[in-house]
Design an enzyme around this catalytic site. Structure first.
Site, short mmCIF file in Angstrom:
data_model
loop_
_atom_site.label_atom_id
_atom_site.label_comp_id
_atom_site.label_asym_id
_atom_site.label_seq_id
_atom_site.Cartn_x
_atom_site.Cartn_y
_atom_site.Cartn_z
N TYR A 82 2.48 8.96 -22.64
CA TYR A 82 1.49 8.10 -23.28
C TYR A 82 0.08 8.63 -22.98
O TYR A 82 -0.07 9.71 -22.40
CB TYR A 82 1.70 6.65 -22.86
CG TYR A 82 3.05 6.13 -23.32
CD1 TYR A 82 3.34 6.05 -24.68
CD2 TYR A 82 4.04 5.77 -22.42
CE1 TYR A 82 4.58 5.61 -25.13
CE2 TYR A 82 5.29 5.32 -22.85
CZ TYR A 82 5.55 5.26 -24.21
OH TYR A 82 6.78 4.85 -24.66
N ASN A 92 8.81 11.41 -24.95
CA ASN A 92 7.71 11.42 -25.91
C ASN A 92 7.02 12.78 -26.00
O ASN A 92 5.81 12.87 -26.20
CB ASN A 92 6.71 10.32 -25.59
CG ASN A 92 7.30 8.94 -25.78
OD1 ASN A 92 7.95 8.67 -26.80
ND2 ASN A 92 7.11 8.07 -24.80
#
Length: 368
Positions: free
Chosen positions: A183, A238
């Site tokens: 993130y 991610n």
């Protein structure tokens, strides 16, 4: 020798035991407002030494998945206050995880349908969750835009404001800064996603700048003793990757040591996956030693695939706290089950993301 079930502390937080409920995204907060059933969900799990909430966006721009909660609106804070009151009513302690997803988002979730933001205009090779007509679907993330340097103080301020709102208005015992799992703050840290050439890119010191600025701002607002941070040196989650993570995280941890934080939360290996990644060697003992040698006194929290035996060994080897993730979905009384060596409930994976009570607040406890 310390045990898993004895009281301890993490900064200003006095904890009943060393067991922590890790953050678990559940996608049950339409309009970013925690539902009333979240009060039951978290209160059911209050026997943990510490509850860390699901990741919670610090701003609309920080949203990356459908129906995840926020900390930037009055209704959100009012709902969270009911959750903290329910947990405190059961004698528990709860902190909220502060989240800005950066590029792990979709145009449909951004203000005015804009592009997600990132250190650089590099699309993450991952997916997010959109919920339409009550049905969750995994979709590719959207192409991001690179943040301008003049926008970064605003993001730091958003972290600080969210932390202050969480403690002073919503009644949380503290916050955890999400600096992990690919993130925004992790995107700035890692050279696979950060291709900047300004003061926030290039060198280790520059790539670590935003994470450290945000952490200092939060600690200044609510106190270091109420501030934790989560890091994931080598997780591939991610599309996160750094070419040389050991010196990067050794530098970061030494800087964090000066801030008198409540705890450091380390994901060992791949989130929800292997603890050792063959092509990403990392020395976690050296990382902890670097933190302590730099004067860091915060509790050291370990996470990833722990069972009772591994947790007891970790505590015997010097870990202060052990975080359990998915076992807490189906076992709200996990502490009691671990104490009694009782069997675990089997989770219903179809209810992990989205929905209401089913698979959220209806798992049986030993006392039922």
């Amino acid at each position: 020798m310390p045990t898993l079930f004895e009281p301890t502390h993490a900064g200003d937080l006095k904890l009943a035991n060393r067991i922590v409920m890790a953050p678990l995204t559940r996608n049950r907060s339409p309009k970013a407002i925690p539902p009333d059933i979240a009060q039951t969900y978290y209160a059911q799990r209050a026997s943990a030494g510490l509850l860390i909430t699901e990741a919670t966006a610090i701003s609309h721009q920080g949203q990356g998945y459908s129906d995840v909660p926020g900390l930037y609106g009055t209704e959100q804070l009012d709902s969270w206050k009911k959750v903290t009151q329910a947990v405190h009513g059961r004698g528990g302690k709860i902190v909220v995880q502060l989240w800005h997803v950066g590029r792990v988002s979709h145009n449909d979730l951004q203000p005015d349908g804009g592009k997600p933001v990132a250190p650089s205009a590099v699309t993450a090779k991952t997916k997010t969750v959109l919920i339409k007509d009550g049905v969750p679907a995994f979709v590719d993330t959207s192409e991001p835009r690179a943040l301008d340097a003049v926008e970064l103080p605003g993001i730091v301020h958003a972290y600080q404001a969210a932390a202050r709102n969480a403690v002073e208005t919503a009644g949380f015992d503290g916050v955890e800064i999400h600096g992990a799992n690919g993130y925004l703050l992790d995107q700035f840290l890692k050279d696979g996603s950060n291709q900047r050439t300004d003061d926030y890119g290039g060198s280790i010191e520059n790539r670590a700048r935003l994470l450290l600025e945000a952490t200092r701002a939060v600690a200044d607002a609510i106190g270091g003793g109420k501030t934790g941070i989560r890091l994931s040196p080598v997780t591939p989650a991610n599309d996160a990757k750094d070419s040389d993570p050991q010196p990067l995280f050794d530098y970061v941890i030494k800087q964090l040591a000066t801030l008198n934080l409540a705890y450091i939360h380390i994901i060992e290996g791949a989130t929800g996956g292997p603890r050792v990644i063959d092509d990403r060697p990392f020395d976690y003992a050296a990382l902890k030693a670097a933190y302590r040698s730099a004067g860091g006194k915060g509790a050291w929290m370990v996470n990833n695939g722990y069972d009772k035996a591994l947790a007891e060994k970790a505590v015997a080897d010097g870990a202060d706290l052990v975080a359990f993730g998915r076992p807490y979905i189906a076992n709200p009384d996990l502490v009691e089950r671990l104490k009694a060596n009782a069997p675990f409930n089997t989770p219903d994976k179809t209810t992990f993301y989205g929905g209401r009570e089913k698979g959220y607040t209806d798992y049986p406890m030993l006392s039922n």
